[in-house]
Motif scaffolding. Structure first.
Motif, short mmCIF file in Angstrom:
data_model
loop_
_atom_site.label_atom_id
_atom_site.label_comp_id
_atom_site.label_asym_id
_atom_site.label_seq_id
_atom_site.Cartn_x
_atom_site.Cartn_y
_atom_site.Cartn_z
N LEU A 25 -20.13 6.01 9.25
CA LEU A 25 -19.10 6.29 8.26
C LEU A 25 -18.55 5.02 7.61
CD1 LEU A 25 -16.93 9.03 10.05
CD2 LEU A 25 -18.63 9.37 8.24
N ARG A 26 -18.68 3.92 8.28
CA ARG A 26 -18.06 2.68 7.82
C ARG A 26 -18.53 2.30 6.41
NH1 ARG A 26 -15.58 -0.27 11.42
NH2 ARG A 26 -16.92 0.46 13.12
N GLY A 27 -17.56 1.88 5.58
CA GLY A 27 -17.90 1.42 4.23
C GLY A 27 -17.88 2.50 3.16
N HIS A 28 -17.60 3.74 3.53
CA HIS A 28 -17.54 4.83 2.55
C HIS A 28 -16.12 4.99 2.00
CE1 HIS A 28 -21.34 5.75 4.62
NE2 HIS A 28 -21.69 6.32 3.48
N ASP A 29 -16.04 5.49 0.77
CA ASP A 29 -14.73 5.74 0.16
C ASP A 29 -14.06 6.97 0.75
OD1 ASP A 29 -14.90 3.59 -1.77
OD2 ASP A 29 -16.41 4.81 -2.81
N ASP B 57 -21.10 12.01 19.11
CA ASP B 57 -21.15 10.58 19.47
C ASP B 57 -20.26 9.84 18.48
OD1 ASP B 57 -21.70 7.95 20.03
OD2 ASP B 57 -23.88 8.22 20.12
N SER B 58 -18.95 9.78 18.79
CA SER B 58 -17.99 9.26 17.81
C SER B 58 -18.20 7.77 17.52
CB SER B 58 -16.55 9.52 18.26
OG SER B 58 -16.29 8.89 19.49
N ALA C 159 -11.86 10.89 15.27
CA ALA C 159 -11.87 9.59 15.93
C ALA C 159 -12.78 8.61 15.21
CB ALA C 159 -12.31 9.75 17.39
N ALA C 160 -13.95 9.09 14.78
CA ALA C 160 -14.90 8.22 14.09
C ALA C 160 -14.35 7.76 12.74
CB ALA C 160 -16.22 8.95 13.89
N SER D 160 -14.97 18.33 15.91
CA SER D 160 -13.89 17.99 14.99
C SER D 160 -13.08 16.81 15.52
CB SER D 160 -12.97 19.20 14.79
OG SER D 160 -13.69 20.28 14.21
N ARG D 161 -12.84 16.79 16.82
CA ARG D 161 -12.11 15.68 17.43
C ARG D 161 -12.89 14.38 17.28
NH1 ARG D 161 -11.22 17.89 22.13
NH2 ARG D 161 -9.15 18.65 21.63
N ALA D 162 -14.22 14.44 17.47
CA ALA D 162 -15.06 13.25 17.35
C ALA D 162 -15.10 12.74 15.91
CB ALA D 162 -16.47 13.56 17.85
#
Length: 213
Positions: A60-64, A52-53, A92-93, A87-89
Protein backbone atom coordinates in the motif's frame (compact mmCIF):
# COMPACT_ATOMS: atom_id res chain seq x y z
CA UNK A 1 -4.17 9.54 -8.68
CA UNK A 2 -2.28 6.46 -7.59
CA UNK A 3 -4.81 4.05 -6.11
CA UNK A 4 -4.45 0.69 -4.40
CA UNK A 5 -7.53 -1.47 -4.96
CA UNK A 6 -7.96 -4.49 -2.69
CA UNK A 7 -10.15 -7.20 -4.21
CA UNK A 8 -9.98 -5.75 -7.73
CA UNK A 9 -11.13 -8.95 -9.45
CA UNK A 10 -14.29 -9.52 -7.40
CA UNK A 11 -17.98 -8.84 -7.94
CA UNK A 12 -17.67 -5.28 -6.62
CA UNK A 13 -13.95 -4.82 -7.24
CA UNK A 14 -13.98 -5.46 -11.00
CA UNK A 15 -16.38 -2.57 -11.78
CA UNK A 16 -14.36 -0.34 -9.45
CA UNK A 17 -11.19 -1.24 -11.34
CA UNK A 18 -12.82 -0.50 -14.69
CA UNK A 19 -14.14 2.87 -13.52
CA UNK A 20 -10.78 3.88 -12.04
CA UNK A 21 -8.91 2.97 -15.22
CA UNK A 22 -11.49 4.74 -17.39
CA UNK A 23 -10.84 7.89 -15.36
CA UNK A 24 -7.12 7.66 -15.97
CA UNK A 25 -5.96 6.69 -12.48
CA UNK A 26 -2.93 4.49 -11.92
CA UNK A 27 -4.13 1.38 -10.10
CA UNK A 28 -2.30 -1.26 -8.12
CA UNK A 29 -4.70 -4.22 -7.99
CA UNK A 30 -4.15 -6.29 -4.84
CA UNK A 31 -5.73 -9.68 -5.51
CA UNK A 32 -5.33 -13.37 -4.80
CA UNK A 33 -4.96 -14.24 -8.50
CA UNK A 34 -3.29 -11.41 -10.45
CA UNK A 35 -3.13 -13.58 -13.56
CA UNK A 36 -6.92 -13.19 -13.91
CA UNK A 37 -6.66 -9.46 -14.60
CA UNK A 38 -6.26 -8.12 -18.15
CA UNK A 39 -3.19 -6.12 -19.10
CA UNK A 40 -3.55 -2.32 -19.02
CA UNK A 41 -1.00 0.49 -19.23
CA UNK A 42 -2.19 2.02 -15.93
CA UNK A 43 -2.59 -1.27 -14.05
CA UNK A 44 -0.14 -3.23 -11.92
CA UNK A 45 -1.58 -6.51 -10.59
CA UNK A 46 -0.02 -7.83 -7.39
CA UNK A 47 -0.67 -11.03 -5.44
CA UNK A 48 -1.77 -10.06 -1.93
CA UNK A 49 -3.02 -11.62 1.29
CA UNK A 50 -5.12 -9.21 3.33
CA UNK A 51 -4.44 -11.20 6.48
CA UNK A 52 -0.71 -10.42 6.26
CA UNK A 53 -0.85 -6.79 7.38
CA UNK A 54 2.94 -6.26 7.31
CA UNK A 55 3.25 -7.38 3.68
CA UNK A 56 0.07 -5.51 2.75
CA UNK A 57 1.47 -2.31 4.27
CA UNK A 58 4.47 -2.51 1.95
CA UNK A 59 2.14 -2.98 -1.03
CA UNK A 60 0.00 0.00 0.00
CA UNK A 61 2.91 2.34 0.63
CA UNK A 62 3.18 5.32 -1.72
CA UNK A 63 -0.47 5.36 -2.86
CA UNK A 64 -2.74 8.40 -2.64
CA UNK A 65 -5.64 6.27 -1.41
CA UNK A 66 -6.54 2.67 -0.66
CA UNK A 67 -9.89 1.28 -1.79
CA UNK A 68 -11.12 -1.97 -0.26
CA UNK A 69 -13.65 -4.21 -1.96
CA UNK A 70 -12.53 -7.08 0.29
CA UNK A 71 -14.97 -9.94 0.76
CA UNK A 72 -13.83 -13.40 1.90
CA UNK A 73 -16.44 -14.99 -0.40
CA UNK A 74 -20.04 -15.89 0.38
CA UNK A 75 -19.23 -19.62 0.33
CA UNK A 76 -16.69 -19.36 3.15
CA UNK A 77 -17.96 -21.09 6.30
CA UNK A 78 -16.44 -18.59 8.73
CA UNK A 79 -17.15 -15.52 6.61
CA UNK A 80 -17.91 -13.29 9.60
CA UNK A 81 -14.60 -14.03 11.33
CA UNK A 82 -12.70 -13.73 8.04
CA UNK A 83 -14.39 -10.43 7.27
CA UNK A 84 -13.51 -8.98 10.68
CA UNK A 85 -9.92 -10.25 10.63
CA UNK A 86 -9.30 -9.05 7.07
CA UNK A 87 -10.83 -5.64 7.77
CA UNK A 88 -8.69 -5.24 10.88
CA UNK A 89 -5.55 -6.14 8.89
CA UNK A 90 -6.41 -3.66 6.12
CA UNK A 91 -6.83 -0.91 8.72
CA UNK A 92 -3.50 -1.75 10.34
CA UNK A 93 -1.72 -1.93 6.98
CA UNK A 94 -3.13 1.44 5.86
CA UNK A 95 -1.88 3.07 9.06
CA UNK A 96 1.53 1.42 8.78
CA UNK A 97 1.85 2.41 5.11
CA UNK A 98 1.00 6.04 5.83
CA UNK A 99 -1.96 5.95 3.43
CA UNK A 100 -4.37 8.26 5.22
CA UNK A 101 -7.31 7.89 2.82
CA UNK A 102 -9.13 4.55 3.03
CA UNK A 103 -12.42 3.87 1.26
CA UNK A 104 -14.30 0.67 2.06
CA UNK A 105 -17.26 -0.91 0.28
CA UNK A 106 -19.43 -2.72 2.80
CA UNK A 107 -22.98 -4.01 2.82
CA UNK A 108 -26.50 -2.66 3.23
CA UNK A 109 -27.18 -4.72 6.37
CA UNK A 110 -26.00 -2.02 8.77
CA UNK A 111 -28.28 0.66 7.29
CA UNK A 112 -31.17 1.76 9.50
CA UNK A 113 -34.77 0.98 8.56
CA UNK A 114 -36.21 2.58 11.72
CA UNK A 115 -34.75 4.39 14.75
CA UNK A 116 -32.39 1.95 16.45
CA UNK A 117 -33.15 -0.87 13.97
CA UNK A 118 -30.67 -1.95 11.31
CA UNK A 119 -31.70 -3.98 8.27
CA UNK A 120 -29.67 -7.01 9.39
CA UNK A 121 -31.73 -7.23 12.59
CA UNK A 122 -35.12 -7.34 10.84
CA UNK A 123 -37.00 -10.69 10.81
CA UNK A 124 -36.93 -11.15 7.03
CA UNK A 125 -33.21 -10.52 6.50
CA UNK A 126 -31.95 -13.48 4.38
CA UNK A 127 -30.26 -16.05 6.62
CA UNK A 128 -27.65 -16.93 3.97
CA UNK A 129 -26.29 -13.37 4.03
CA UNK A 130 -26.45 -12.75 7.76
CA UNK A 131 -22.94 -13.88 8.74
CA UNK A 132 -21.29 -11.84 5.99
CA UNK A 133 -23.45 -8.83 6.75
CA UNK A 134 -22.49 -9.06 10.41
CA UNK A 135 -18.83 -9.07 9.41
CA UNK A 136 -19.39 -5.93 7.33
CA UNK A 137 -21.22 -4.27 10.22
CA UNK A 138 -18.29 -4.97 12.53
CA UNK A 139 -15.92 -3.54 9.90
CA UNK A 140 -17.93 -0.31 9.95
CA UNK A 141 -17.83 -0.23 13.75
CA UNK A 142 -14.04 -0.61 13.58
CA UNK A 143 -13.80 2.35 11.24
CA UNK A 144 -15.95 4.47 13.52
CA UNK A 145 -13.38 3.90 16.26
CA UNK A 146 -10.57 4.92 13.89
CA UNK A 147 -9.23 8.46 14.39
CA UNK A 148 -5.99 8.39 12.40
CA UNK A 149 -7.23 7.50 8.92
CA UNK A 150 -9.53 9.60 6.75
CA UNK A 151 -11.92 6.73 6.09
CA UNK A 152 -15.16 6.45 4.15
CA UNK A 153 -17.55 3.48 4.18
CA UNK A 154 -19.98 2.99 1.28
CA UNK A 155 -23.08 0.86 1.84
CA UNK A 156 -24.84 0.00 -1.42
CA UNK A 157 -28.59 -0.09 -1.85
CA UNK A 158 -30.28 -3.27 -0.62
CA UNK A 159 -30.31 -4.61 -4.20
CA UNK A 160 -26.87 -4.47 -5.81
CA UNK A 161 -26.84 -6.00 -9.27
CA UNK A 162 -25.23 -5.85 -12.70
CA UNK A 163 -26.60 -3.07 -14.87
CA UNK A 164 -25.77 0.03 -16.90
CA UNK A 165 -23.62 2.96 -15.81
CA UNK A 166 -26.03 5.90 -15.64
CA UNK A 167 -24.20 8.28 -13.28
CA UNK A 168 -27.60 9.27 -11.89
CA UNK A 169 -28.56 8.19 -8.36
CA UNK A 170 -29.49 9.50 -4.92
CA UNK A 171 -27.04 9.65 -2.04
CA UNK A 172 -27.98 9.04 1.58
CA UNK A 173 -26.41 8.61 4.99
CA UNK A 174 -27.13 5.89 7.54
CA UNK A 175 -30.71 5.08 6.49
CA UNK A 176 -31.74 2.49 3.90
CA UNK A 177 -32.97 4.24 0.75
CA UNK A 178 -36.34 3.04 -0.48
CA UNK A 179 -38.09 3.00 -3.86
CA UNK A 180 -41.65 3.58 -2.75
CA UNK A 181 -42.44 0.73 -0.39
CA UNK A 182 -39.62 -1.45 -1.76
CA UNK A 183 -35.90 -1.33 -0.93
CA UNK A 184 -33.87 0.67 -3.43
CA UNK A 185 -31.43 -0.78 -5.94
CA UNK A 186 -28.19 0.25 -7.64
CA UNK A 187 -26.00 -1.18 -10.38
CA UNK A 188 -22.43 -2.25 -9.73
CA UNK A 189 -21.29 0.24 -12.37
CA UNK A 190 -23.00 3.16 -10.62
CA UNK A 191 -21.67 2.05 -7.24
CA UNK A 192 -18.22 2.39 -8.82
CA UNK A 193 -19.09 5.88 -10.08
CA UNK A 194 -20.10 7.00 -6.58
CA UNK A 195 -16.99 5.59 -4.96
CA UNK A 196 -14.59 7.08 -7.51
CA UNK A 197 -16.40 10.42 -7.16
CA UNK A 198 -15.68 10.18 -3.45
CA UNK A 199 -12.02 9.34 -4.11
CA UNK A 200 -11.61 12.38 -6.34
CA UNK A 201 -13.74 14.86 -4.38
CA UNK A 202 -14.17 13.70 -0.76
CA UNK A 203 -17.58 14.53 0.69
CA UNK A 204 -17.90 11.81 3.35
CA UNK A 205 -14.65 11.75 5.32
CA UNK A 206 -15.05 9.65 8.49
CA UNK A 207 -18.64 8.95 7.47
CA UNK A 208 -20.71 6.18 5.95
CA UNK A 209 -22.89 6.94 2.96
CA UNK A 210 -25.23 4.98 0.72
CA UNK A 211 -26.84 5.34 -2.70
CA UNK A 212 -29.79 4.10 -4.74
CA UNK A 213 -31.81 5.08 -7.80
Amino acid sequence: MKLALIGASGYVGAPLLQEALNRGHQVTALVRHPEKLPAHANLVAVRADVHDSAALAEQLRGHDAAVSAFNPGWGVADIREQFIAGSRAILAASRQAGVRRLLVVGGAGSLYVAPGLQLIDTPNFPAEYKEGAEGARQALNMLRDEHELEWTFLSPAALLEPGPRTGKFRLGGDELLMDGDQPGRISLADLAVALLDEVEQPQHVRQRFTLAY
